[in-house]
Scaffold this active site. Structure first.
Site, PDB file in Angstrom:
ATOM      1  N   MET A  28     -18.260  37.241  36.600  1.00  0.00           N
ATOM      2  CA  MET A  28     -18.779  37.847  37.822  1.00  0.00           C
ATOM      3  C   MET A  28     -19.082  36.842  38.913  1.00  0.00           C
ATOM      4  SD  MET A  28     -21.579  40.519  36.422  1.00  0.00           S
ATOM      5  CE  MET A  28     -22.095  40.749  38.117  1.00  0.00           C
ATOM      6  N   ALA A  29     -19.185  35.564  38.577  1.00  0.00           N
ATOM      7  CA  ALA A  29     -19.709  34.613  39.547  1.00  0.00           C
ATOM      8  C   ALA A  29     -19.190  33.212  39.286  1.00  0.00           C
ATOM      9  CB  ALA A  29     -21.237  34.625  39.495  1.00  0.00           C
ATOM     10  N   VAL A  53     -20.719  29.232  39.466  1.00  0.00           N
ATOM     11  CA  VAL A  53     -21.995  28.515  39.480  1.00  0.00           C
ATOM     12  C   VAL A  53     -21.771  27.106  40.030  1.00  0.00           C
ATOM     13  CG1 VAL A  53     -23.961  27.707  38.133  1.00  0.00           C
ATOM     14  CG2 VAL A  53     -22.784  29.823  37.482  1.00  0.00           C
ATOM     15  N   ASP A  92     -26.185  41.526  27.571  1.00  0.00           N
ATOM     16  CA  ASP A  92     -25.082  40.568  27.431  1.00  0.00           C
ATOM     17  C   ASP A  92     -25.545  39.320  26.678  1.00  0.00           C
ATOM     18  OD1 ASP A  92     -22.445  39.843  27.732  1.00  0.00           O
ATOM     19  OD2 ASP A  92     -22.749  38.869  29.661  1.00  0.00           O
TER      20      ASP A  92
END
Length: 653
Positions: A21-22, A24, A133
């Site tokens: 999702m992302a 970092v 999760d």
């Protein structure tokens, strides 16, 4: 994103990881001067309005979670089209990488990691946050061996439906059966996933694997895990029981709260755990299971030969139905045999029980959770066993004055007169006293690591200005160093923001006293020097050394007028030489005297001066005065008269 600034504060530096999702990044909080982790959401999620709303809610909730085992969320926001979360920057490696590198962990380490994850879940569940999760990739192992759980709150906001995309295969390995089937989730969902994490940590492998996410998810629903001890014989039976209880298919058969799991793991680590009820009970596997809105059947092996696609004929359908009927018949026969065996075993057990009643032994009663008084009475009422030693221990799970454990354990048979030792709870162990360490001049990461050594919770303040401490280092802390507090208490540290820059007041044209007061009130020290001025009145500030802004506490020099250096020359024409000389000297001038004859001015009287009276001249300037010597002398010869000019004599006085 080199040197992009998010929210006007966070400088984005190098990329440290990418998730589903992302992305970092490592970054720098330019206000507090500390290293942070910045997670930026992928565009396909950031442009979804419903996701954005959930993201905001969950980010705020995650920021409220305070635990030494949860990654701290400092800030979140939106910059342009990018949603971002600013978190604690961790040094270490994720648990998945550790297992891949080192293989299975020893049982004590598995239990320690499991208890810390459960403590983190306990905090989240009390805030009504289900992680959804939990997996080794989201567990960071720090250099000191402790863990921190990441991504609280984000998992709830994202789409949890599984696809055949292998990008979600990692999550499928840890997902609960009810999550796979799209059912309502609760705390036991996270406990199931934690059970799989402990299974993998203890064996080095996941319990269920497959070629794609759907295959793995089906196994989560339809298959029982192979007992961990069959993959790693070194696993303790008690730990195996804990893991398998976490992994029960029916949520009602798992540990019901994270706190309950914490207590059991702590009892295991303390050597007090006897057994875990129903930990290894087998749940009947359904013939069909539902994933999302799709009904599926357990998958059968597929032939490795050529697969032909054709329309199923009525004959083949009949043959398949016949095969299914035969399989059902064989299954029913097998169940009947099993039930017959169980019944036979029950009969045998009953016979043994009857025969054993007169064999000189009796079963020990279950005294756990009784009050000490009731337990003693129960032992005495048997007329068979004796009350042995009573030992007191702290317990987080058993009320004060109640039995934590017993020796011998309940259900075992012993001879008459056997003593039963009782372990009685003293209640929860009080938090240990800790002395607050000195964090002076440490960086944020150094301060947090130091506090973790003392089991203290760290919290960064807004920062303070400091003339003595380097930017980004600890300038203040609360409570101060040396204070005695309880383990788990919070210590707030303030990082230096450097020297504060403030506006310098404009004091030119002010009096010396007013200028000094204004500068001192603004936080500056003041130095004064004086200078002559023909244009600025005496005692008034001519100029200052610093204008604009300057570091608070720095020195500002003001120059004050001492007045004009020139003085008006007095007019002494008509004065006697003595009076003229005195007047000029009293006014600060030197005097030069010249002699000049004059028929109109009496001898000894000043005829003229240079510079003239009323003009301005610098103090000390020489003024020349001409003093009359009277009329010039005359000489007569014969019958005529002759005049002689004797000239002028000059003298300096």
């Amino acid at each position: 994103m080199p040197q992009r600034i998010l929210g006007g504060r966070y400088a984005v530096q190098d990329k440290v990881g990418t998730g589903g999702m992302a992305i970092v990044y490592r970054g720098l909080d330019q206000v507090l001067g500390r290293t942070v982790a910045i997670k930026t959401m992928l565009p396909q999620y950031a442009t979804d309005p419903s996701f954005a709303a959930r993201f905001k809610q969950e980010a705020q909730a995650a920021a409220a979670l305070q635990s030494p085992y949860i990654v701290s969320v400092y800030d979140w926001g939106k910059d342009g089209d990018t949603y971002y979360i600013v978190m604690e920057y961790l040094r270490g490696t994720d648990l998945k990488s550790g297992i891949r590198k080192h293989g299975a962990l020893d049982c004590k380490k598995v239990a320690q990691i499991g208890s810390q994850i459960a403590l983190a879940l306990s905090v989240a569940h009390r805030h009504d946050i289900i992680h959804r999760d939990i997996k080794p990739q989201n567990i960071m192992v720090q250099p000191d061996g402790n863990i921190k759980v990441m991504d609280f709150g984000i998992a709830r906001a994202k789409n949890s439906h599984l696809t055949q995309d292998n990008s979600v295969l990692g999550t499928a390995h840890y997902v609960s059966p009810e999550q796979t089937q799209g059912k309502e989730l609760g705390p036991t969902t996270d406990i199931y996933s934690l059970g799989i994490v402990m299974y993998e940590a203890a064996t080095g492998t996941v319990p269920f694997d497959g070629d794609d996410a759907i295959t793995v998810a089906l196994k989560q629903v339809n298959e029982q895990p192979e007992p961990p001890s069959q993959r790693n014989p070194a696993i303790d039976p008690s730990l195996e029981g804990i893991i398998l209880k976490c992994m029960q298919k029916d949520p009602a058969n798992r540990f019901q709260t994270a706190d309950e799991l914490v207590r059991v793991l702590h009892d295991y680590l303390a050597g007090r755990l006897q057994a875990v009820n129903t930990a290894t009970s087998v749940m009947a596997v359904p013939a069909t299971a539902q994933i999302g809105n799709t009904t599926t059947r357990p998958m059968r092996p597929v032939s490795t030969g050529t697969v032909r696609t054709r329309q199923t004929t009525a004959t083949e359908l009949a043959r398949q139905q016949q095969e299914q009927g035969e399989k059902k018949h064989r299954r029913n026969m097998a169940i009947g045999v099993i039930l017959g065996i169980i019944a036979a075993v029950a009969v045998v057990v009953g016979v043994i029980s009857v025969l054993g009643s007169g064999s000189g032994t009796q079963k020990v009663p279950n005294l756990v959770n009784m009050t000490q008084e009731d337990a003693v009475s129960t032992i005495q009422d048997t007329g068979w066993f004796e009350v042995g030693e009573i030992k007191e221990e702290y317990s987080d799970s058993v009320d004060e004055g109640c039995v934590i454990d017993q020796d011998p354990a309940a259900g075992k048979s012993f001879a008459k007169g056997t003593e039963i030792t009782l372990y009685v709870s003293k209640g929860k162990e009080p938090a240990k006293d800790e002395t607050v360490p000195d964090l002076s001049d440490m960086t944020a990461s150094e301060a947090e690591a130091e506090l973790a050594k003392y089991n203290l919770v760290s919290k960064a303040g807004d920062g303070v200005y400091s003339e003595d401490v380097e930017v980004g280092h600890v300038a203040q802390q609360d409570p101060p160093a040396g204070t005695t507090i309880k383990a788990g208490d919070t210590v707030t540290y303030q990082l230096s923001l450097g020297v504060e820059e403030v506006d310098v007041p404009d004091v030119a044209g002010s009096s010396e006293s007013s200028a000094t007061s204004a500068l001192q009130d603004a936080g500056f020290t003041v130095s004064v020097q004086y200078s002559d001025s023909d244009t600025v009145q005496k005692g008034v500030v001519i100029r200052q050394s610093v204008t604009g802004t300057a570091a608070k506490g720095s020195d500002v020099t003001i120059t004050v007028s001492s007045g004009s250096s020139k003085t008006s020359v007095p007019s002494v024409v008509g004065y006697s030489q003595a009076d003229a000389t005195t007047t000029l000297r009293n006014s600060g001038f030197a005097v030069n005297v010249s002699q000049q004859s004059s028929s109109s001015v009496a001898a000894g009287v000043v005829i003229s001066q240079n510079p003239g009276g009323g003009t301005s001249a610098t103090n000390g300037t020489t003024v020349t005065i001409a003093v009359s010597t009277g009329p010039a002398a005359s000489t007569e010869t014969g019958g005529g008269e002759t005049s002689t000019d004797t000239g002028t004599d000059t003298a300096t006085q």
